[in-house]
Design a protein around this motif. Sequence first.
Motif, PDB file in Angstrom:
ATOM      1  N   LEU A  60      -5.857  -5.592   0.524  1.00  0.00           N
ATOM      2  CA  LEU A  60      -6.587  -4.357   0.325  1.00  0.00           C
ATOM      3  C   LEU A  60      -5.648  -3.171   0.435  1.00  0.00           C
ATOM      4  CD1 LEU A  60      -9.585  -5.274   2.539  1.00  0.00           C
ATOM      5  CD2 LEU A  60      -9.715  -4.901   0.113  1.00  0.00           C
ATOM      6  N   THR A  61      -6.090  -2.074  -0.144  1.00  0.00           N
ATOM      7  CA  THR A  61      -5.286  -0.851  -0.068  1.00  0.00           C
ATOM      8  C   THR A  61      -6.063   0.189   0.703  1.00  0.00           C
ATOM      9  OG1 THR A  61      -4.632  -1.371  -2.300  1.00  0.00           O
ATOM     10  CG2 THR A  61      -3.996   0.777  -1.457  1.00  0.00           C
ATOM     11  N   ILE A  62      -5.398   0.878   1.613  1.00  0.00           N
ATOM     12  CA  ILE A  62      -6.062   2.017   2.232  1.00  0.00           C
ATOM     13  C   ILE A  62      -5.182   3.249   2.056  1.00  0.00           C
ATOM     14  CG2 ILE A  62      -7.482   0.830   3.921  1.00  0.00           C
ATOM     15  CD1 ILE A  62      -5.449   1.096   5.953  1.00  0.00           C
ATOM     16  N   LEU A  63      -5.845   4.362   1.875  1.00  0.00           N
ATOM     17  CA  LEU A  63      -5.134   5.610   1.646  1.00  0.00           C
ATOM     18  C   LEU A  63      -4.996   6.373   2.951  1.00  0.00           C
ATOM     19  CD1 LEU A  63      -6.811   6.682  -1.665  1.00  0.00           C
ATOM     20  CD2 LEU A  63      -4.518   5.851  -1.357  1.00  0.00           C
ATOM     21  N   TRP A  64      -3.835   6.950   3.124  1.00  0.00           N
ATOM     22  CA  TRP A  64      -3.482   7.562   4.397  1.00  0.00           C
ATOM     23  C   TRP A  64      -2.858   8.918   4.136  1.00  0.00           C
ATOM     24  CZ3 TRP A  64       1.867   7.746   6.135  1.00  0.00           C
ATOM     25  CH2 TRP A  64       2.008   8.105   7.468  1.00  0.00           C
ATOM     26  N   CYS A  65      -3.224   9.884   4.958  1.00  0.00           N
ATOM     27  CA  CYS A  65      -2.658  11.211   4.756  1.00  0.00           C
ATOM     28  C   CYS A  65      -1.450  11.380   5.659  1.00  0.00           C
ATOM     29  CB  CYS A  65      -3.706  12.279   5.081  1.00  0.00           C
ATOM     30  SG  CYS A  65      -3.010  13.925   5.101  1.00  0.00           S
ATOM     31  N   LYS A  66      -0.326  11.724   5.058  1.00  0.00           N
ATOM     32  CA  LYS A  66       0.904  11.816   5.853  1.00  0.00           C
ATOM     33  C   LYS A  66       0.854  12.989   6.820  1.00  0.00           C
ATOM     34  CE  LYS A  66       5.036  12.647   3.990  1.00  0.00           C
ATOM     35  NZ  LYS A  66       6.314  12.442   3.295  1.00  0.00           N
ATOM     36  N   GLU A  67       0.125  14.027   6.431  1.00  0.00           N
ATOM     37  CA  GLU A  67       0.166  15.247   7.247  1.00  0.00           C
ATOM     38  C   GLU A  67      -0.575  15.106   8.557  1.00  0.00           C
ATOM     39  OE1 GLU A  67      -0.751  18.743   5.006  1.00  0.00           O
ATOM     40  OE2 GLU A  67       0.113  17.848   3.219  1.00  0.00           O
ATOM     41  N   CYS A  68      -1.755  14.496   8.490  1.00  0.00           N
ATOM     42  CA  CYS A  68      -2.504  14.439   9.747  1.00  0.00           C
ATOM     43  C   CYS A  68      -2.726  13.012  10.220  1.00  0.00           C
ATOM     44  CB  CYS A  68      -3.846  15.130   9.581  1.00  0.00           C
ATOM     45  SG  CYS A  68      -4.838  14.318   8.351  1.00  0.00           S
ATOM     46  N   PHE A  79     -12.464   0.326  10.991  1.00  0.00           N
ATOM     47  CA  PHE A  79     -12.322   0.869   9.649  1.00  0.00           C
ATOM     48  C   PHE A  79     -11.813  -0.196   8.675  1.00  0.00           C
ATOM     49  CE2 PHE A  79     -11.478   3.771   6.365  1.00  0.00           C
ATOM     50  CZ  PHE A  79     -10.198   3.553   5.901  1.00  0.00           C
ATOM     51  N   CYS A  80     -10.820  -0.956   9.110  1.00  0.00           N
ATOM     52  CA  CYS A  80     -10.244  -1.980   8.236  1.00  0.00           C
ATOM     53  C   CYS A  80     -11.262  -3.067   7.931  1.00  0.00           C
ATOM     54  CB  CYS A  80      -9.015  -2.611   8.897  1.00  0.00           C
ATOM     55  SG  CYS A  80      -7.618  -1.509   8.969  1.00  0.00           S
ATOM     56  N   ILE A  81     -12.018  -3.455   8.949  1.00  0.00           N
ATOM     57  CA  ILE A  81     -12.970  -4.542   8.741  1.00  0.00           C
ATOM     58  C   ILE A  81     -14.086  -4.106   7.801  1.00  0.00           C
ATOM     59  CG2 ILE A  81     -14.665  -6.003   9.884  1.00  0.00           C
ATOM     60  CD1 ILE A  81     -12.826  -6.069  12.252  1.00  0.00           C
ATOM     61  N   ARG A 121       2.255  -1.411   6.101  1.00  0.00           N
ATOM     62  CA  ARG A 121       1.426  -2.605   5.973  1.00  0.00           C
ATOM     63  C   ARG A 121       0.702  -2.839   7.285  1.00  0.00           C
ATOM     64  NH1 ARG A 121       2.805  -3.439   1.409  1.00  0.00           N
ATOM     65  NH2 ARG A 121       3.178  -5.228   0.158  1.00  0.00           N
ATOM     66  N   LEU A 122      -0.574  -3.203   7.147  1.00  0.00           N
ATOM     67  CA  LEU A 122      -1.310  -3.574   8.357  1.00  0.00           C
ATOM     68  C   LEU A 122      -1.770  -5.011   8.190  1.00  0.00           C
ATOM     69  CD1 LEU A 122      -3.611  -0.484   8.836  1.00  0.00           C
ATOM     70  CD2 LEU A 122      -1.810  -1.186  10.365  1.00  0.00           C
ATOM     71  N   LYS A 123      -1.686  -5.782   9.248  1.00  0.00           N
ATOM     72  CA  LYS A 123      -2.145  -7.179   9.147  1.00  0.00           C
ATOM     73  C   LYS A 123      -3.239  -7.394  10.173  1.00  0.00           C
ATOM     74  CE  LYS A 123       1.397 -10.046   7.248  1.00  0.00           C
ATOM     75  NZ  LYS A 123       2.629  -9.632   6.972  1.00  0.00           N
ATOM     76  N   VAL A 124      -4.349  -7.922   9.696  1.00  0.00           N
ATOM     77  CA  VAL A 124      -5.456  -8.190  10.602  1.00  0.00           C
ATOM     78  C   VAL A 124      -5.781  -9.676  10.539  1.00  0.00           C
ATOM     79  CG1 VAL A 124      -7.875  -7.715  11.066  1.00  0.00           C
ATOM     80  CG2 VAL A 124      -6.396  -5.894  10.284  1.00  0.00           C
ATOM     81  N   LYS A 125      -5.930 -10.287  11.719  1.00  0.00           N
ATOM     82  CA  LYS A 125      -6.286 -11.710  11.747  1.00  0.00           C
ATOM     83  C   LYS A 125      -7.772 -11.826  12.051  1.00  0.00           C
ATOM     84  CE  LYS A 125      -5.125 -16.039  13.831  1.00  0.00           C
ATOM     85  NZ  LYS A 125      -4.308 -16.717  14.793  1.00  0.00           N
ATOM     86  N   LEU A 126      -8.494 -12.529  11.160  1.00  0.00           N
ATOM     87  CA  LEU A 126      -9.941 -12.646  11.330  1.00  0.00           C
ATOM     88  C   LEU A 126     -10.327 -14.114  11.467  1.00  0.00           C
ATOM     89  CD1 LEU A 126     -10.847 -10.303   8.416  1.00  0.00           C
ATOM     90  CD2 LEU A 126     -11.280  -9.789  10.762  1.00  0.00           C
ATOM     91  N   THR A 127     -11.367 -14.353  12.264  1.00  0.00           N
ATOM     92  CA  THR A 127     -11.919 -15.709  12.360  1.00  0.00           C
ATOM     93  C   THR A 127     -13.357 -15.661  11.889  1.00  0.00           C
ATOM     94  OG1 THR A 127     -10.600 -15.949  14.344  1.00  0.00           O
ATOM     95  CG2 THR A 127     -12.175 -17.668  13.888  1.00  0.00           C
ATOM     96  N   VAL A 128     -13.662 -16.467  10.886  1.00  0.00           N
ATOM     97  CA  VAL A 128     -15.033 -16.478  10.374  1.00  0.00           C
ATOM     98  C   VAL A 128     -15.617 -17.876  10.527  1.00  0.00           C
ATOM     99  CG1 VAL A 128     -14.911 -14.624   8.713  1.00  0.00           C
ATOM    100  CG2 VAL A 128     -14.107 -16.866   8.084  1.00  0.00           C
TER     101      VAL A 128
END
Lengths: 547, 245
Positions: free
Chosen positions: A66-74, A97-99, A122-129
């Motif tokens: 997935l892609t998330i948009l991030w503001c460098k300024e704040c 937010f990521c989930i 890059r952010l990595k999230v480990k999920l268990t379903v």
Amino acid sequence: MDTQQLLGAAALGQASMPMATFQNTSTASMVLCCLCGTSIPSNPSNMCVNCIRSKIDITEGISKQLTILWCKECGRYLQPPKHWVTAEHESKELLTFCIKKIRGLAKLIDAGFIWTEPHSMRLKVKLTVQNEVLNGAILQQSFIVDYTVRQHVFHKRTFLFLEQLILKHGADVNCVKIKDIHEGVDFYFQQRGHALKLIDFLQNVIPARFRHDKQLVSHDTHNMTYNYKYTFSVEIVPLCKDDLVCLPAKVSTSLGHMGPMVLVTKMSNQITLLDPVSLRHTTMDATVYWRNSFIAAASYKQVVEYVILDIELLGHELGKYALAEVQVARLSDFGKNDQIFFAKTHLGHILHVGDYALGYDLSAAQLTGLDYDAFIAKGGETQDVVLVRKSYEERRIRRRAKGGAAAEIRPWKLKSLNMEVDDGLPEEKVGRSRAARTQGAAEAPELERERFLQELEEDPELRARVNLFRDAENIERLAQIAAKAAAKPAGLEDDMDDSDSDDDDLPEVPLEELLDDLAELMMNEREEAEGVDEVADGLKDVDMDDA
Amino acid sequence: MATRCQFENSNDVGVFAKLTNAYCLVALGGAENFYSVFESELSDHIPVIKTSISGTRLVGRMTVGNKNGLLLPNSCSDQELQHIRNCLPDEVVVQRIDERLSALGNCIACNDYCALIHPDIDRETEEIVADVLGVEVFRQAVAGNVLVGSYCAFTNQGGIVHPKTTVEDLDELSSLLQIPLVAGTVNRGADVIGAGLVCNDWAAFCGLDTTSTELSVIESVLKLRDAHPMNIVTSMRASLIDSMA
């Protein structure tokens, strides 16, 4: 008789051992896994866990990239369409937010961050379903979701231009207060009519849409007067001049199949788009834009410098654009390897062999935008390079190196609106993060501002809409430096002559176009007056102020 | 020897066939494939009979029998009864019984010596079963399931029961029936053994989905590896001659 029997029974009872309760034990029997033959306790599918895992993937429908948009300024993250979420790196809010972004998530058992470098984007999230498979067996599976953090490009240049326009046309004359906040500017007025006047002005100069809101502040029951607070929210089209846009399929078709990759060539109250390959151009109104809005796939910050190896005019011309076929090489590749790109460009009139040009590198760059992704997914092909403008960077750098201080001083300057700066950040968040952010925030606007000034130098049309003022100080300094240069020994003059021929091409603002800053002149007069009169004549100064 | 087959793309062969040591009943299928599989294995030794039961193809689940006799539900028509009687050897007694639980194949599981029946079956039926089939009858449930015919399959050599049968239950059943029992699955992890498997002392047929692990379990517990029909016949002949002599 009965009592005797009872007594006998009781005696017997005492003599016997206490009865142990019978426990009904049941041990589940083991069966063999029907696939691999390992002994397992029976489960609804009668397969061992490994066999089930190898056959079934319950994470199939879940998006893993997935892609998330991030503001460098704040440092805030975008939650579409408009909300920006404040979250620290690897915090609980960021995890939520990521989930929320993941599609297809059924039953989540556990989630956590996997450590990534803070600057890796890059952010990595480990999920268990958990999910039910095959006759009711419940399978639990862990997987990792990869988030690419993309920086949200803030188009400050449009704001800078807007600021100049407002100053030129005096649209801020009735303004009580102006506040510069995150992602925008707030203007405060006393009367509703004044605010409407500004909105009318804005709609004439840039493509925008607005919403209005009315809020009751107070009311006086005796006079039956009501005080309202009117709020107008103006949304500016998030495109800038020289942006590369990938038109969504619908828009492209409605414009007669204009190639989806287009350049924004002009932003006035209409957006002018140009297809660099076919030289077709079109103007788009604000309303048309908002019907099918699109964002820039790449903006000016992502341009790469190229050197022109060969150029051949194809004959097709349109105003100041001429279609040409070019052979270019990236400046970073030039001399190191033989990588050459072929492309069609609209800058046939301006470019010559050996020139430097700025363009978007589509072979390597990562373009944002769902429209671009959709276009590529349908098998669309784009050019490897889209040239945008001729580059004067090299010349500027050379000039700066040779000319010393003189090159950086512009004989003109811009005025700016009297703005309060409000970060919009809560007071408690003091500390390293805020300091770091404001540092970063300080850099980006400076670059944007510098780029804006360069743009004004290069484009006479743009200059016409803006007021440029003579900077008396800078002109003096330039004159001083020129005097020093004239006094230099003859030997060094040769260097200056060589550089002159290059400097000819470098766009400059002719001094005739500059306006005299009336306020400055007033200031100068006052200074002179103060110099002559003594402090005792302070009343005179007051008079001057009133005038 | 265990064989894999399918009845019209269904892996539940136990629904469409009934196999005993003396005969085999097969349903009327669209294609002759099913019938030919059974024929090729069995027809040298025992009669293979194509029939329907009360107009349906559910031959395996509606009937129960062993080498001594065959029991049919009361919904079975007269023509069918006559047809079966004609085809079967005379030693086999064919009887139609009146029973509320008419799917006899689901309610009764038997070999040549003992039978397990559904706990709710009438006393009369129980007596007829004991009489016609010549077996010792036990009212039992398998792994908490009352449909004993569906959840276990056993022959004179051994048997397979529902995979969730506890060890204690397994021991109990084993001692009742006097044969080795194992908890297993058929048709790739399905627990309905009776539907997925038909067997006698020297042959077994199961669904196409049965994995090789399951097949090896079936063959080992039913002792099919070195089982040949001739072996049985010769060993029986030897004992018969002994007794005659």
